[in-house]
Design an enzyme around this catalytic site. Structure first.
Site, PDB file in Angstrom:
ATOM      1  N   GLY A 203       0.826  -1.198   0.000  1.00 30.46           N
ATOM      2  CA  GLY A 203       0.000   0.000   0.000  1.00 30.46           C
ATOM      3  C   GLY A 203       0.860   1.247   0.000  1.00 30.46           C
ATOM      4  O   GLY A 203       2.011   1.212   0.463  1.00 30.46           O
TER       5      GLY A 203
ATOM      6  N   GLN B  63       3.136   9.868   1.260  1.00 25.73           N
ATOM      7  CA  GLN B  63       4.469   9.253   1.321  1.00 25.73           C
ATOM      8  C   GLN B  63       5.366   9.625   0.148  1.00 25.73           C
ATOM      9  O   GLN B  63       6.578   9.449   0.221  1.00 25.73           O
ATOM     10  CB  GLN B  63       4.337   7.721   1.388  1.00 25.73           C
ATOM     11  CG  GLN B  63       3.700   7.242   2.665  1.00 25.73           C
ATOM     12  CD  GLN B  63       3.516   5.738   2.624  1.00 25.73           C
ATOM     13  OE1 GLN B  63       2.518   5.244   2.112  1.00 25.73           O
ATOM     14  NE2 GLN B  63       4.481   4.991   3.123  1.00 25.73           N
TER      15      GLN B  63
ATOM     16  N   CYS C  71       5.958  -0.282   7.154  1.00 27.32           N
ATOM     17  CA  CYS C  71       5.636   0.893   6.333  1.00 27.32           C
ATOM     18  C   CYS C  71       6.830   1.225   5.457  1.00 27.32           C
ATOM     19  O   CYS C  71       7.960   1.205   5.936  1.00 27.32           O
ATOM     20  CB  CYS C  71       5.314   2.065   7.257  1.00 27.32           C
ATOM     21  SG  CYS C  71       4.930   3.594   6.387  1.00 27.32           S
ATOM     22  N   LEU C  72       6.578   1.534   4.192  1.00 28.89           N
ATOM     23  CA  LEU C  72       7.682   1.877   3.280  1.00 28.89           C
ATOM     24  C   LEU C  72       8.411   3.146   3.742  1.00 28.89           C
ATOM     25  O   LEU C  72       9.561   3.354   3.381  1.00 28.89           O
ATOM     26  CB  LEU C  72       7.161   2.063   1.851  1.00 28.89           C
ATOM     27  CG  LEU C  72       6.625   0.792   1.175  1.00 28.89           C
ATOM     28  CD1 LEU C  72       6.055   1.108  -0.196  1.00 28.89           C
ATOM     29  CD2 LEU C  72       7.709  -0.269   1.073  1.00 28.89           C
TER      30      LEU C  72
ATOM     31  N   HIS D 292      -4.266   2.007   7.735  1.00 35.19           N
ATOM     32  CA  HIS D 292      -2.874   2.460   7.789  1.00 35.19           C
ATOM     33  C   HIS D 292      -2.643   3.590   6.765  1.00 35.19           C
ATOM     34  O   HIS D 292      -2.083   4.640   7.098  1.00 35.19           O
ATOM     35  CB  HIS D 292      -1.953   1.262   7.515  1.00 35.19           C
ATOM     36  CG  HIS D 292      -0.498   1.578   7.431  1.00 35.19           C
ATOM     37  ND1 HIS D 292       0.427   1.045   8.301  1.00 35.19           N
ATOM     38  CD2 HIS D 292       0.219   2.366   6.577  1.00 35.19           C
ATOM     39  CE1 HIS D 292       1.633   1.495   7.987  1.00 35.19           C
ATOM     40  NE2 HIS D 292       1.534   2.294   6.938  1.00 35.19           N
ATOM     41  N   GLU D 293      -3.113   3.370   5.524  1.00 34.28           N
ATOM     42  CA  GLU D 293      -2.886   4.377   4.476  1.00 34.28           C
ATOM     43  C   GLU D 293      -3.719   5.633   4.725  1.00 34.28           C
ATOM     44  O   GLU D 293      -3.273   6.742   4.463  1.00 34.28           O
ATOM     45  CB  GLU D 293      -3.199   3.791   3.091  1.00 34.28           C
ATOM     46  CG  GLU D 293      -2.395   2.550   2.703  1.00 34.28           C
ATOM     47  CD  GLU D 293      -0.899   2.675   2.870  1.00 34.28           C
ATOM     48  OE1 GLU D 293      -0.369   3.807   2.863  1.00 34.28           O
ATOM     49  OE2 GLU D 293      -0.241   1.632   3.038  1.00 34.28           O
TER      50      GLU D 293
ATOM     51  N   HIS E 217      -1.961   7.966   6.946  1.00 35.60           N
ATOM     52  CA  HIS E 217      -0.961   8.798   6.259  1.00 35.60           C
ATOM     53  C   HIS E 217      -1.595  10.089   5.736  1.00 35.60           C
ATOM     54  O   HIS E 217      -0.997  11.156   5.807  1.00 35.60           O
ATOM     55  CB  HIS E 217      -0.346   8.049   5.076  1.00 35.60           C
ATOM     56  CG  HIS E 217       0.743   7.089   5.455  1.00 35.60           C
ATOM     57  ND1 HIS E 217       1.889   7.493   6.103  1.00 35.60           N
ATOM     58  CD2 HIS E 217       0.877   5.758   5.245  1.00 35.60           C
ATOM     59  CE1 HIS E 217       2.682   6.425   6.277  1.00 35.60           C
ATOM     60  NE2 HIS E 217       2.083   5.363   5.786  1.00 35.60           N
TER      61      HIS E 217
END
Ligand code: ZN
Length: 167
Positions: A46, A51, A91-92, A133-134, A137
């Site tokens: 995701g 991000q 997380c990236l 989660h996204e 962000h």
């Protein structure tokens, strides 16, 4: 194919709150294409526009093993949620860090797709975790903020050190 740079925690730009998309046009579709290319290349399941330092409410998710089930959420809203589930998240933007976060077990989301059409989706399991989660962000929240202040401090120190070594 364009790969975008992924902001790394604790970059202050990760704390920006994204604005609603006012028109789903070619500009947004280009962003979605670049975001999905970036997510697949990472690889990740995701990615939120935040991000990649684009502060519009756009999320891409693909939890399939085959990487061919892209799901796009523009201006997502959670309209119902139920249950509690704990899942280990990564997380990236926080490379190498994984920890347990408690979230709703099931969510019902309303969003627009890449054609600008409104849809509703009920998700549970990994997809529900990813969506929440996204969406965090887009609100300027990174998952490590659910952890204890002690853990957050350790993660910051570790990542800042790693980022210095990379330069
Ligand atoms: Zn993330």
């Amino acid at each position: 194919m364009a790969l975008l740079a992924i902001l790394q925690y604790p970059d202050p730009r990760l704390y920006k709150v994204a604005a609603a998309v006012t028109a789903v046009n070619d500009d947004i579709r280009r962003l979605i294409k670049d975001m999905s290319d970036t997510m697949y290349a990472a690889p990740g399941v995701g990615l939120a526009a935040t991000q990649v330092d684009d502060h519009r409410r756009v999320i891409v998710i693909d939890i399939s093993d085959t990487h061919d089930k892209l799901q796009v959420f523009i201006n997502p809203e959670i309209i119902e949620s139920s249950g509690v589930a704990t899942c280990e998240e990564g997380c990236l933007s926080v490379p190498g860090i994984f920890d347990k976060v408690e979230r709703a077990e099931q969510v019902k989301v309303r969003a627009l797709n890449e054609k600008g059409e409104r849809f509703e989706l009920t998700a549970s399991g990994l997809l529900a975790v990813c969506i929440q989660h996204e969406m965090d962000h887009l609100r300027g929240k990174v998952f490590v903020e659910y952890l204890s202040p002690l853990k957050q401090g350790r993660i910051k120190t570790k990542l800042v050190k790693a980022q210095k070594t990379e330069r």
